[in-house]
Motif scaffolding. Structure first.
Motif, PDB file in Angstrom:
ATOM      1  N   SER A   5       0.826  -1.202   0.000  1.00 32.96           N
ATOM      2  CA  SER A   5       0.000   0.000   0.000  1.00 32.96           C
ATOM      3  C   SER A   5       0.862   1.254   0.000  1.00 32.96           C
ATOM      4  O   SER A   5       1.876   1.343   0.710  1.00 32.96           O
ATOM      5  CB  SER A   5      -0.925  -0.002   1.217  1.00 32.96           C
ATOM      6  N   GLU A   6       0.477   2.230  -0.809  1.00 33.56           N
ATOM      7  CA  GLU A   6       1.231   3.488  -0.895  1.00 33.56           C
ATOM      8  C   GLU A   6       0.850   4.456   0.216  1.00 33.56           C
ATOM      9  O   GLU A   6       1.604   5.376   0.531  1.00 33.56           O
ATOM     10  CB  GLU A   6       0.992   4.155  -2.249  1.00 33.56           C
ATOM     11  N   ASN A   7      -0.324   4.231   0.815  1.00 36.63           N
ATOM     12  CA  ASN A   7      -0.832   5.180   1.796  1.00 36.63           C
ATOM     13  C   ASN A   7      -0.352   4.887   3.215  1.00 36.63           C
ATOM     14  O   ASN A   7      -0.379   5.760   4.070  1.00 36.63           O
ATOM     15  CB  ASN A   7      -2.362   5.191   1.772  1.00 36.63           C
ATOM     16  N   LYS A   8       0.069   3.654   3.475  1.00 34.34           N
ATOM     17  CA  LYS A   8       0.454   3.281   4.831  1.00 34.34           C
ATOM     18  C   LYS A   8       1.809   2.592   4.805  1.00 34.34           C
ATOM     19  O   LYS A   8       2.167   1.934   3.832  1.00 34.34           O
ATOM     20  CB  LYS A   8      -0.595   2.352   5.446  1.00 34.34           C
ATOM     21  N   SER A   9       2.531   2.747   5.899  1.00 32.14           N
ATOM     22  CA  SER A   9       3.841   2.120   6.012  1.00 32.14           C
ATOM     23  C   SER A   9       3.790   1.000   7.039  1.00 32.14           C
ATOM     24  O   SER A   9       3.407   1.220   8.196  1.00 32.14           O
ATOM     25  CB  SER A   9       4.899   3.151   6.423  1.00 32.14           C
ATOM     26  N   ILE A  10       4.157  -0.202   6.620  1.00 30.63           N
ATOM     27  CA  ILE A  10       4.139  -1.346   7.528  1.00 30.63           C
ATOM     28  C   ILE A  10       5.166  -1.178   8.652  1.00 30.63           C
ATOM     29  O   ILE A  10       5.020  -1.753   9.734  1.00 30.63           O
ATOM     30  CB  ILE A  10       4.384  -2.646   6.730  1.00 30.63           C
ATOM     31  N   ALA A  11       6.183  -0.340   8.399  1.00 33.55           N
ATOM     32  CA  ALA A  11       7.223  -0.117   9.413  1.00 33.55           C
ATOM     33  C   ALA A  11       6.715   0.683  10.603  1.00 33.55           C
ATOM     34  O   ALA A  11       7.345   0.689  11.662  1.00 33.55           O
ATOM     35  CB  ALA A  11       8.419   0.585   8.790  1.00 33.55           C
ATOM     36  N   ASN A  12       5.579   1.381  10.440  1.00 36.54           N
ATOM     37  CA  ASN A  12       5.039   2.192  11.532  1.00 36.54           C
ATOM     38  C   ASN A  12       4.209   1.372  12.520  1.00 36.54           C
ATOM     39  O   ASN A  12       3.921   1.836  13.626  1.00 36.54           O
ATOM     40  CB  ASN A  12       4.165   3.323  10.978  1.00 36.54           C
ATOM     41  N   ILE A  13       3.800   0.193  12.116  1.00 37.81           N
ATOM     42  CA  ILE A  13       2.888  -0.600  12.939  1.00 37.81           C
ATOM     43  C   ILE A  13       3.618  -1.185  14.150  1.00 37.81           C
ATOM     44  O   ILE A  13       4.639  -1.860  14.013  1.00 37.81           O
ATOM     45  CB  ILE A  13       2.254  -1.741  12.113  1.00 37.81           C
ATOM     46  N   ASP A  14       3.102  -0.911  15.362  1.00 38.07           N
ATOM     47  CA  ASP A  14       3.677  -1.519  16.562  1.00 38.07           C
ATOM     48  C   ASP A  14       2.679  -2.425  17.289  1.00 38.07           C
ATOM     49  O   ASP A  14       3.043  -3.122  18.235  1.00 38.07           O
ATOM     50  CB  ASP A  14       4.237  -0.458  17.516  1.00 38.07           C
ATOM     51  N   THR A  15       1.412  -2.423  16.852  1.00 37.55           N
ATOM     52  CA  THR A  15       0.389  -3.267  17.466  1.00 37.55           C
ATOM     53  C   THR A  15      -0.425  -3.955  16.381  1.00 37.55           C
ATOM     54  O   THR A  15      -0.991  -3.288  15.507  1.00 37.55           O
ATOM     55  CB  THR A  15      -0.556  -2.439  18.368  1.00 37.55           C
ATOM     56  N   LEU A  16      -0.501  -5.283  16.431  1.00 38.75           N
ATOM     57  CA  LEU A  16      -1.244  -6.055  15.443  1.00 38.75           C
ATOM     58  C   LEU A  16      -2.298  -6.897  16.164  1.00 38.75           C
ATOM     59  O   LEU A  16      -1.979  -7.739  16.991  1.00 38.75           O
ATOM     60  CB  LEU A  16      -0.290  -6.963  14.658  1.00 38.75           C
ATOM     61  N   LEU A  17      -3.561  -6.635  15.841  1.00 43.82           N
ATOM     62  CA  LEU A  17      -4.684  -7.324  16.479  1.00 43.82           C
ATOM     63  C   LEU A  17      -5.264  -8.350  15.509  1.00 43.82           C
ATOM     64  O   LEU A  17      -5.783  -7.993  14.456  1.00 43.82           O
ATOM     65  CB  LEU A  17      -5.761  -6.320  16.888  1.00 43.82           C
ATOM     66  N   LEU A  18      -5.194  -9.612  15.905  1.00 42.06           N
ATOM     67  CA  LEU A  18      -5.649 -10.708  15.037  1.00 42.06           C
ATOM     68  C   LEU A  18      -6.643 -11.627  15.747  1.00 42.06           C
ATOM     69  O   LEU A  18      -6.903 -12.737  15.285  1.00 42.06           O
ATOM     70  CB  LEU A  18      -4.447 -11.538  14.573  1.00 42.06           C
ATOM     71  N   TYR A  19      -7.199 -11.180  16.847  1.00 42.15           N
ATOM     72  CA  TYR A  19      -8.041 -12.067  17.637  1.00 42.15           C
ATOM     73  C   TYR A  19      -9.366 -12.379  16.930  1.00 42.15           C
ATOM     74  O   TYR A  19      -9.845 -11.628  16.086  1.00 42.15           O
ATOM     75  CB  TYR A  19      -8.293 -11.495  19.035  1.00 42.15           C
ATOM     76  N   ILE A  37       5.059 -12.312   8.647  1.00 42.97           N
ATOM     77  CA  ILE A  37       4.836 -11.551   9.873  1.00 42.97           C
ATOM     78  C   ILE A  37       6.076 -10.742  10.234  1.00 42.97           C
ATOM     79  O   ILE A  37       6.000  -9.705  10.907  1.00 42.97           O
ATOM     80  CB  ILE A  37       4.449 -12.502  11.040  1.00 42.97           C
ATOM     81  N   ASN A  38       7.244 -11.177   9.739  1.00 46.02           N
ATOM     82  CA  ASN A  38       8.486 -10.467  10.068  1.00 46.02           C
ATOM     83  C   ASN A  38       8.628  -9.141   9.319  1.00 46.02           C
ATOM     84  O   ASN A  38       9.591  -8.409   9.548  1.00 46.02           O
ATOM     85  CB  ASN A  38       9.692 -11.357   9.796  1.00 46.02           C
ATOM     86  N   LYS A  39       7.689  -8.828   8.458  1.00 50.87           N
ATOM     87  CA  LYS A  39       7.721  -7.528   7.779  1.00 50.87           C
ATOM     88  C   LYS A  39       7.368  -6.383   8.724  1.00 50.87           C
ATOM     89  O   LYS A  39       7.638  -5.226   8.430  1.00 50.87           O
ATOM     90  CB  LYS A  39       6.770  -7.540   6.584  1.00 50.87           C
ATOM     91  N   PHE A  40       6.775  -6.744   9.868  1.00 47.24           N
ATOM     92  CA  PHE A  40       6.467  -5.720  10.876  1.00 47.24           C
ATOM     93  C   PHE A  40       7.724  -5.508  11.730  1.00 47.24           C
ATOM     94  O   PHE A  40       7.883  -6.091  12.796  1.00 47.24           O
ATOM     95  CB  PHE A  40       5.282  -6.161  11.736  1.00 47.24           C
ATOM     96  N   LYS A  41       8.603  -4.669  11.236  1.00 52.51           N
ATOM     97  CA  LYS A  41       9.920  -4.488  11.845  1.00 52.51           C
ATOM     98  C   LYS A  41       9.876  -3.808  13.208  1.00 52.51           C
ATOM     99  O   LYS A  41      10.842  -3.873  13.970  1.00 52.51           O
ATOM    100  CB  LYS A  41      10.820  -3.684  10.911  1.00 52.51           C
ATOM    101  N   ASN A  42       8.754  -3.142  13.542  1.00 53.16           N
ATOM    102  CA  ASN A  42       8.633  -2.446  14.827  1.00 53.16           C
ATOM    103  C   ASN A  42       7.482  -2.988  15.661  1.00 53.16           C
ATOM    104  O   ASN A  42       6.974  -2.296  16.546  1.00 53.16           O
ATOM    105  CB  ASN A  42       8.450  -0.940  14.596  1.00 53.16           C
ATOM    106  N   LEU A  43       7.083  -4.210  15.397  1.00 54.24           N
ATOM    107  CA  LEU A  43       5.934  -4.794  16.089  1.00 54.24           C
ATOM    108  C   LEU A  43       6.264  -5.099  17.547  1.00 54.24           C
ATOM    109  O   LEU A  43       7.199  -5.846  17.834  1.00 54.24           O
ATOM    110  CB  LEU A  43       5.497  -6.079  15.377  1.00 54.24           C
ATOM    111  N   LYS A  44       5.495  -4.516  18.445  1.00 55.35           N
ATOM    112  CA  LYS A  44       5.724  -4.696  19.878  1.00 55.35           C
ATOM    113  C   LYS A  44       4.619  -5.509  20.533  1.00 55.35           C
ATOM    114  O   LYS A  44       4.877  -6.260  21.466  1.00 55.35           O
ATOM    115  CB  LYS A  44       5.837  -3.336  20.567  1.00 55.35           C
ATOM    116  N   VAL A  45       3.378  -5.362  20.058  1.00 53.33           N
ATOM    117  CA  VAL A  45       2.239  -6.040  20.670  1.00 53.33           C
ATOM    118  C   VAL A  45       1.534  -6.886  19.623  1.00 53.33           C
ATOM    119  O   VAL A  45       1.137  -6.374  18.567  1.00 53.33           O
ATOM    120  CB  VAL A  45       1.238  -5.030  21.281  1.00 53.33           C
ATOM    121  N   LEU A  46       1.379  -8.173  19.902  1.00 50.83           N
ATOM    122  CA  LEU A  46       0.668  -9.083  19.015  1.00 50.83           C
ATOM    123  C   LEU A  46      -0.432  -9.778  19.803  1.00 50.83           C
ATOM    124  O   LEU A  46      -0.163 -10.463  20.790  1.00 50.83           O
ATOM    125  CB  LEU A  46       1.628 -10.128  18.441  1.00 50.83           C
TER     126      LEU A  46
END
Length: 367
Positions: free
Chosen positions: A40-54, A65-74
């Motif tokens: 996506s051109e509008n959003k950067s995956i590098a900015n994501i620190d929280t991923l909600l998949l419940y 999943i390793n593309k989330f280089k700054n992921l802190k909360v899963l």
């Protein structure tokens, strides 16, 4: 539980949180969704620190999943997750919430202990033991393993020296290892809904423990050392076959002649003072303590009964544990009506008396 999301504004937090919850995604669909987001051109995956998949249908986390280089909360709760991939260690995670999945003892890769986790929530899975990879995750502060099928706590639990909250209720524990007492930072320990008949004396080493949940076990007694837990403010004991006394024996040592004489002076209001008596004796008489039983006018000096009492507020018992009485016969009956500082009529509150832990027991005086 700490909040590991961004401390910035709400809009910034929303931009850093990616919510794919309740979308009935399976593992392959999640892979494609992540790929689309990465392109996506509008959003950067590098900015994501929280991923909600419940609340999806994910059985295995996709390798991207390793593309989330700054992921802190899963949060991958309430899926069909059966395993964590090795690739997960490439994310800088501090919190993994994976409640209500199908994770078992072999679901954790060797690299799992290399993740600098502070929080791990595995409530409601299929664990029968605590995997070594978790024991080796020494950065953990909050560990939730409730509602599994865990039969024992490994002796190596002492390695989790930073642990502050340990929830292992709703399992099949029959004993607790002595090494649990080495968790010096522990503030809350939940051992409820297990098969425990006793606790190790080393529980007294948990000097920072504030909350101890023991309800719905098979406890027959408690270690007397529990009295040493000065920080303890919450203790849950309901639904245990606790004996009335958890101190099994009482040694009867008669009070000294000085104690008897001092009690008599105080009980009958005999005047005393200098220069009739030595200063040391006056100070001794002035040091008398009144019995806490409101029906008793007695006093004590060195000889006393240390009465252990828990008052039940909806199943949770309030501390302090100790009351100091002049006699073993000064223990209040359960139907004694007394309004405490809390404003509650104690006649309406179930009192559970767990025994006497005393220094020297003597015949009552002034009861």
């Amino acid at each position: 539980m700490e909040n590991y999301t961004s401390d910035s504004s709400d809009s910034d937090s929303q931009n850093k949180t990616l919510d794919y919850s309740r979308m009935t995604l399976n593992s392959s669909e999640l892979f494609n969704t992540i790929e689309q987001f990465a392109l996506s051109e509008n959003k950067s995956i590098a900015n994501i620190d929280t991923l909600l998949l419940y609340h999806n249908q994910i059985t295995v986390l996709p390798i991207n999943i390793n593309k989330f280089k700054n992921l802190k909360v899963l949060d991958v709760s309430s899926n069909g997750l059966t395993i964590f991939p090795e690739i997960l260690a490439e994310c800088p995670l501090v919190s993994i919430i994976a409640k209500n999945n199908n994770l078992g003892d072999d679901s954790f890769p060797k690299s799992f202990s290399n993740i600098y986790l502070k929080e791990l929530n595995l409530n409601g899975n299929k664990l029968t033991s605590i995997p070594q990879q978790i024991i080796e995750a020494e950065s953990l502060k909050y560990l939730y393993l409730g509602s599994n099928q865990i039969r024992e706590i490994a002796n190596g639990i002492w390695k989790l020296k930073s642990l502050q909250i340990f929830h292992v209720g709703g399992n099949q524990l029959v004993e607790v290892p002595d090494s649990l007492g080495m968790l010096q930072q522990l503030q809350a320990l939940n051992l409820s809904e297990n098969l425990l008949e006793s606790l190790p004396a080393t529980i007294a080493n948990l000097k920072n423990l504030k909350s101890l949940m023991l309800h719905k076990n098979k406890l027959q007694t408690l270690p007397t050392e529990i009295i040493a837990l000065k920080c303890l403010t919450e203790l849950s004991l309901r639904d245990n076959p606790l004996v009335v006394r958890f101190v099994s024996s009482i040694s009867l040592n008669p009070p000294s002649l000085l104690e008897h004489a001092g009690r008599t002076v105080k009980l009958y209001g005999i005047p005393y003072g200098s220069p009739e008596l030595p200063r040391s004796l006056v100070e001794y008489l002035n040091s008398a303590h009144h019995c806490v039983n409101p029906k008793c006018k007695g006093v004590f000096f060195d000889n006393r009964v240390e009465h252990v009492k828990f008052v039940d507020f909806c199943g949770k018992y309030r501390i302090p544990l100790m009351q100091y009485l002049c006699s073993s016969k000064c223990i209040e009956e359960n139907n004694t009506k007394k309004v405490g500082k809390s404003g509650y009529d104690n006649n309406m509150i179930k009192k559970v008396l767990l025994g006497l832990c005393h220094r020297k027991v003597q015949e009552p005086l002034g009861t």
